[in-house]
Design an enzyme around this catalytic site. Structure first.
Site, PDB file in Angstrom:
ATOM      1  N   PHE A 142       0.888  -1.165   0.000  1.00  0.00           N
ATOM      2  CA  PHE A 142       0.000   0.000   0.000  1.00  0.00           C
ATOM      3  C   PHE A 142       0.926   1.215   0.000  1.00  0.00           C
ATOM      4  CE2 PHE A 142      -2.760   3.150   1.976  1.00  0.00           C
ATOM      5  CZ  PHE A 142      -4.017   2.804   1.549  1.00  0.00           C
ATOM      6  N   ASP A 211       2.968  -5.041   8.797  1.00  0.00           N
ATOM      7  CA  ASP A 211       1.752  -4.244   8.676  1.00  0.00           C
ATOM      8  C   ASP A 211       0.574  -5.220   8.588  1.00  0.00           C
ATOM      9  OD1 ASP A 211      -0.474  -2.856   7.648  1.00  0.00           O
ATOM     10  OD2 ASP A 211       0.830  -1.308   6.802  1.00  0.00           O
ATOM     11  N   TYR A 236     -10.034   0.398  11.132  1.00  0.00           N
ATOM     12  CA  TYR A 236     -11.304   0.689  10.449  1.00  0.00           C
ATOM     13  C   TYR A 236     -11.649  -0.315   9.349  1.00  0.00           C
ATOM     14  CZ  TYR A 236      -7.836   3.184   7.609  1.00  0.00           C
ATOM     15  OH  TYR A 236      -6.717   3.515   6.880  1.00  0.00           O
ATOM     16  N   LYS A 237     -10.800  -1.324   9.152  1.00  0.00           N
ATOM     17  CA  LYS A 237     -11.103  -2.351   8.150  1.00  0.00           C
ATOM     18  C   LYS A 237     -11.821  -3.502   8.859  1.00  0.00           C
ATOM     19  CE  LYS A 237      -7.474  -0.559   5.199  1.00  0.00           C
ATOM     20  NZ  LYS A 237      -6.032  -0.519   4.965  1.00  0.00           N
ATOM     21  N   ARG A 385     -12.317  -5.611  -6.365  1.00  0.00           N
ATOM     22  CA  ARG A 385     -11.883  -6.148  -5.073  1.00  0.00           C
ATOM     23  C   ARG A 385     -13.102  -6.397  -4.197  1.00  0.00           C
ATOM     24  NH1 ARG A 385      -8.035  -3.222  -0.736  1.00  0.00           N
ATOM     25  NH2 ARG A 385      -9.956  -2.029  -0.539  1.00  0.00           N
TER      26      ARG A 385
END
Ligand SMILES: *Cc1c(COP(=O)(O)O)cnc(C)c1O
Length: 414
Positions: A142, A211, A236-237, A385
């Site tokens: 990312f 990560d 928040y995922k 996705r």
């Protein structure tokens, strides 16, 4: 094909659809996590974007209202003590800990993932021995992790080497200070081998920073078990903490005394209210704190984490794999032949909790899908996705999403 063959083919497809719909019903009926869904605010939409922003847990609005009106509105300054505001970063860290396989006292919540990548990576280089002047970073990461790693390398006088995670073992040397890797690739959903990569990093005498943005809350991580040095992740995922909810930093207990934070704010001081001019780091996880915690977001996250009460991450993993297997099977049945290609590894030990499909016209296809009540996302240039949050996605949702995708693809020429 003759008329007769056409009819036969059509009947065959319809039979397959019925069979998959029946299977979805059976899988939902035997799903031990099915009851967790009612703890979320959801509607008729099939929500497959929990790997970008988790859905809202039903307990959150009431808690936020209480935090704002009573804790802030009435108690005001007293809430730093009486409402547990001051200790929230460590307390909520301890709530996340079992989800990532960490004992208490090693995780602190606060700041964004990007900021925690910075703290962890610079801290890792400062822990590494003399003469180590190279940082390895996942080239497919990312982007924010790569940007921060570039700056951390510049600040610490290290060279930065971006490479694919599989190339890491071959690139390690006596020069390697730290290695920053993603547990699950945000784009393809590939799960990297954290135990063996961590062991390789350690064998070279370097420090491993992981990560966990796309693995925490979706699969077992085993931070303590695998001897990970430092780790970061967002909330928040798959942890459903809400937009911009604070991230977290893990520093393994036996490294905490050597963790020299590049952002030593007053919240990480041994005596924060001593207001001393010289810095003395606190001991333990709270050495990773910086400034005043973002209490509103943090306490919303704390309420959101209550959905995990009584839920095992092993059960979540088992359901996640069943969901992604079933989705891939339904896509094979419903999508026009050759129209999409899965980028997600077929092997379970290499798969996170998402499916990425390469597809011509992917941006427009995703727009149509969202218009029909199936929400995934589009990643430039050609990836559809779909994230599967086992706490609230069911097998019926999966079958419907694949069916709508098949219909949509049939209408878009590609
Ligand atoms: C989601 C994600 C981030 C987000 O970083 P923020 O600073 O929280 O915006 C960072 N890294 C990875 C790998 C991610 O998946």
């Amino acid at each position: 094909m003759s008329e007769h063959e056409h009819v036969q083919e059509h009947e065959h497809v319809q039979e397959h659809e019925r069979e998959l719909a029946v299977r979805a019903g059976e899988l939902d009926a035997s799903d031990e996590l099915a009851g967790v869904r009612k703890q979320f605010v959801l509607d008729e939409v099939v929500y497959l974007d929990g790997n970008s922003l988790g859905a809202l847990p039903a307990a959150v609005p009431g808690r936020v209202d209480d935090v704002v009106r009573r804790q802030w509105g009435s108690l005001r300054i007293r809430s730093w003590d009486e409402s547990g505001w001051w200790t929230a970063p460590e307390r909520i860290g301890d709530r996340i800990a079992p989800l990532v396989g960490a004992a208490a006292g090693q995780i602190v919540v606060g700041d964004s993932t990007s900021v925690n990548v910075f703290k962890a990576l610079v801290g890792a280089v400062r822990m590494a021995g003399e003469g180590r002047d190279e940082i390895l970073v996942d080239a497919t990461t990312f982007p924010t992790d790569g940007y921060i790693a570039e700056s951390a390398a510049r600040m610490t006088g290290c060279a930065l080497r971006p490479l694919a995670p599989a190339e890491v073992p071959g690139a390690l040397s006596g020069r390697t200070a730290a290695v920053l890797l993603n547990h699950v690739d945000y784009r393809t959903g590939r799960l990297h081998d954290l135990p063996s990569l961590t062991a390789a990093v350690h064998a070279a005498g370097a420090v491993a920073v992981w990560d966990l943005c796309h693995s925490a809350g979706a699969l077992p991580v085993g931070l303590d078990e695998h001897g990970v040095d430092l780790a970061v992740g967002c909330t928040y995922k798959y942890l459903n903490g809400g937009p911009g909810s604070p991230a977290y930093l893990y520093v393994r207990r036996d490294l905490q005394d050597r963790f020299d934070s590049p952002l030593p704010g007053w919240n990480s001081h041994a005596e924060p209210f001593g207001m001393r001019s010289e810095y003395e780091p606190a001991s333990g996880a709270l050495r990773g704190r910086v400034g005043t915690p973002d209490i509103l977001s943090m306490l919303a996250l704390e309420a959101a984490l209550e959905v995990w009460d009584g839920v095992s991450i092993e059960a979540v993993r088992a359901k996640s794999l069943a969901l992604t297997d079933f989705f891939l099977e339904c896509v094979r049945a419903y999508a026009p032949a050759g129209r999409v290609e899965s980028l997600t590894p077929p092997a379970h030990q290499e798969r996170g909790s998402q499916v990425a499909l390469r597809c011509g016209d992917a941006g427009d296809v995703m727009k149509s899908l969202i218009g029909r009540g199936v929400v995934g996302d589009f990643r430039h240039p050609d990836v559809l996705r779909f994230g599967f949050t086992p706490l609230y996605v069911g097998f019926g949702d999966v079958e419907r999403a694949a069916r709508v995708l098949g219909e949509t693809l049939a209408e878009h020429a590609g």
